[in-house]
Motif scaffolding. Structure first.
Motif, short mmCIF file in Angstrom:
data_model
loop_
_atom_site.label_atom_id
_atom_site.label_comp_id
_atom_site.label_asym_id
_atom_site.label_seq_id
_atom_site.Cartn_x
_atom_site.Cartn_y
_atom_site.Cartn_z
N GLY A 59 0.82 -1.22 0.00
CA GLY A 59 0.00 0.00 0.00
C GLY A 59 0.85 1.26 0.00
O GLY A 59 0.56 2.21 -0.74
N LEU A 60 1.89 1.27 0.82
CA LEU A 60 2.78 2.43 0.87
C LEU A 60 3.51 2.62 -0.47
O LEU A 60 3.67 3.75 -0.94
CB LEU A 60 3.80 2.26 2.00
N LEU A 61 3.94 1.50 -1.06
CA LEU A 61 4.65 1.58 -2.34
C LEU A 61 3.75 2.18 -3.41
O LEU A 61 4.17 3.09 -4.14
CB LEU A 61 5.12 0.18 -2.73
N ILE A 62 2.53 1.70 -3.52
CA ILE A 62 1.61 2.20 -4.55
C ILE A 62 1.31 3.67 -4.33
O ILE A 62 1.30 4.47 -5.28
CB ILE A 62 0.32 1.36 -4.55
N LEU A 63 1.09 4.04 -3.08
CA LEU A 63 0.77 5.44 -2.77
C LEU A 63 1.90 6.37 -3.20
O LEU A 63 1.67 7.44 -3.77
CB LEU A 63 0.50 5.58 -1.27
N CYS A 64 3.13 5.98 -2.93
CA CYS A 64 4.28 6.82 -3.27
C CYS A 64 4.62 6.77 -4.76
O CYS A 64 5.26 7.69 -5.28
CB CYS A 64 5.50 6.40 -2.45
N ALA A 65 4.22 5.69 -5.44
CA ALA A 65 4.56 5.54 -6.86
C ALA A 65 3.58 6.25 -7.79
O ALA A 65 3.93 6.61 -8.91
CB ALA A 65 4.62 4.06 -7.22
N LEU A 66 2.35 6.45 -7.34
CA LEU A 66 1.30 6.96 -8.24
C LEU A 66 1.62 8.30 -8.90
O LEU A 66 1.30 8.49 -10.08
CB LEU A 66 -0.03 7.06 -7.47
N PRO A 67 2.24 9.28 -8.20
CA PRO A 67 2.49 10.57 -8.88
C PRO A 67 3.29 10.45 -10.16
O PRO A 67 3.09 11.23 -11.09
CB PRO A 67 3.25 11.37 -7.81
N GLY A 68 4.22 9.50 -10.23
CA GLY A 68 4.99 9.33 -11.46
C GLY A 68 4.48 8.23 -12.35
O GLY A 68 4.71 8.25 -13.56
#
Length: 530
Positions: free
Chosen positions: A221-230
């Motif tokens: 969940g943390l990975l997806i949240l941080c990856a979404l902007p790019g």
């Protein structure tokens, strides 16, 4: 594992070492890649235009899609108040500081000795100065991948310490800053964890599936949240194009525009020989490294990058022209994702790490068996290693100082180019559209005027790549069709009608029979179309 590992504590000594590593990266960068570096006009001009669309309005490349949106959003704020040169300077310093922090954390986790990260940085710079495999680099000018590799090192360091949530956050930031680097790194990390799980299946302390899922869910969940902007802008580029554009764009990118990065049949023989030697050295050195979780995780990660490179070679190996390869449309659609990138960038790092570990183990064994003067012997050997690695770094800087980067222009031509661009900036309206020499890459940097098309500034979406290729072909065909011991009014009218170009900055193009230059120096001429 102690949750408060000494590797993560920011002591005064750690701050000093990080500063020295960042300073070493910066010194290498500024000497070997003077501002503007190869890709800095490409990235920083687009970043400036992102926040100020009126700047160089009408430039084909600047108005194309934004593949590295996070970089443009963050770094693009600087050139609104600073010059592009100052932006590059501050961007490099910030990027190398982040890179140094990630480098320090990774080497503190995986190598013994407080000063090993700095020694490793000097050795790595020496290897990187020799050459590369597919044109990939980490230390150079400032662009999005510099920040991405900094976050990747932090992610790998935390994963090696089994701090999964922190590692996931940094992995997501890696994807945001550079989706290609981040997604390949994520796949290599998954491969590494799978290998470790298979190795530990028979261990009495193996992790159960239930425990693994309980740790993986919040981390994912943390990975997806941080990856979404790019990730969202990158996925949009892939989705918003039809199959015909995709096919043409893939062919143009893989076998023409960036074949030096993507087509293994275009790589230099020296690159193959150098990386074969590095690969053999790494396999030899890793045999004697300890079998802690951290070392195994990192080694399996590097094996993942090697596997990606092997897949890339299998995809690209074959006869040329590429259309003679079986299933070449499918193969080039995968090659466009840079399968050699992590292998190229990280194998020298892995070799450096293995060297440091091997030397440290050698010292430890020698110290245990040296009965006469153990501490003196140990200290003297450490001093020898430090001096040798510093000598490598000094040689890199000295070579850059004595043999500065070779431009395609002589110093006199380079000055003529800058003078012509400065004249344009001061004497032409911002609404002009220029035809410039096809191979020059920093016209917008100096002249701050839009260009019709240039070879270096190729968009990254499929329709943009196709249009970029169409524009270059039109200019070539125009020259062939209308040239008759020069160009007359009919030729200029056709050029202006089909391109909306208002001014020409030329080196060899011409002569023009009916118009006179409004500026010229020893190398370049500037014409205004009637």
């Amino acid at each position: 594992m102690n949750p408060e590992s000494t590797a993560s504590r920011l002591t005064p000594q750690a701050i000093l070492i990080i500063t020295l590593i960042g300073g070493s990266f910066a010194a290498d960068s500024f000497l070997r890649f003077p501002i503007p570096g190869t890709n800095e006009p490409h990235y920083l001009c687009k970043a400036k235009h992102y926040w100020n669309p009126q700047w160089c309005a009408g430039d084909f490349f600047l108005e194309s899609s934004n593949a590295h949106a996070v970089f443009y959003q963050v770094v693009g704020l600087l050139p609104q108040r600073l010059s592009l040169r100052d932006t590059a300077l501050l961007g490099r310093l910030a990027g190398f500081l982040l890179l140094a922090i990630g480098w320090f954390r990774l080497f503190q986790v995986l190598t013994p000795g407080r000063w090993s990260p700095l020694i490793a940085a000097w050795i790595y710079l020496g290897i990187a100065a020799i050459g590369n495999f597919s044109g990939e680099w980490i230390i150079g000018g400032i662009e999005s991948k510099v920040f991405a590799y900094g976050f990747l090192f932090l992610s790998l360091a935390n994963a090696s310490e089994q701090r999964w949530n922190r590692s996931a956050i940094y992995a997501g930031l890696t994807i945001s800053w550079h989706p290609v680097v981040g997604v390949w790194a994520l796949l290599c990390s998954a491969f590494s964890l799978l290998c470790l799980w298979l190795l530990q299946r028979k261990s009495p302390t193996r992790v159960t599936l239930r425990d693994a899922i309980s740790k993986a869910v919040p981390a994912a969940g943390l990975l997806i949240l941080c990856a979404l902007p790019g990730l969202i802008p990158a996925v949009n580029l892939l989705l918003h194009s039809d199959s015909r554009d995709n096919f043409a764009a893939n062919y143009i990118q893989v076998f023409y525009r960036i074949k030096h990065h993507l087509d293994p049949m275009d790589f230099h023989t020296f690159g193959y020989l150098m990386y074969a030697g590095l690969l053999g050295l790494w396999f030899f050195l890793r045999r004697k490294q300890n079998t802690t979780f951290a070392n195994r995780f990192f080694q399996c990660f590097i094996l993942g990058t090697i596997g990606l490179a092997c897949v890339g070679f299998l995809l690209g190996a074959g006869p040329r022209p590429a259309s003679e390869m079986p299933f070449y449309a499918f193969r080039m659609s995968l090659l466009k994702f840079y399968p050699f990138r992590l292998f190229d960038a990280l194998l020298p790092l892995a070799v450096t790490m293995a060297l440091v570990n091997s030397v440290s183990q050698r010292f430890f064994e020698t110290r245990q068996t040296d009965a006469a003067s153990p501490s003196a012997s140990h200290s003297s050997r450490k001093a020898v290693v430090a001096v040798l690695s510093l000598s490598i770094f000094t040689a890199v800087l000295y070579s850059a100082w004595v043999f500065p980067p070779i431009h395609k222009m002589s110093p006199a031509q380079r000055q003529d180019w800058i003078d012509a661009c400065q004249w344009i900036k001061q004497n032409t309206p911002e609404t002009t559209l220029f035809l410039t020499p096809a191979r020059e890459s920093d016209f917008k940097w100096y002249a701050q005027r839009p260009e019709y098309v240039t070879v270096k500034d190729c968009p990254q979406d499929a329709p943009g790549v196709v249009e970029w290729n169409r524009r270059l072909k039109y200019l070539r065909n125009w020259g062939q069709k209308y040239y008759n011991e020069g160009f007359d009014d009919r030729a200029l009218e056709a050029l202006k009608e089909n391109t909306n170009i208002t001014h020409l900055l030329v080196k060899r193009l011409g002569p023009f029979k009916t118009i006179k230059s409004v500026y010229q120096n020893q190398t370049y001429k500037i014409y205004e179309l009637p």
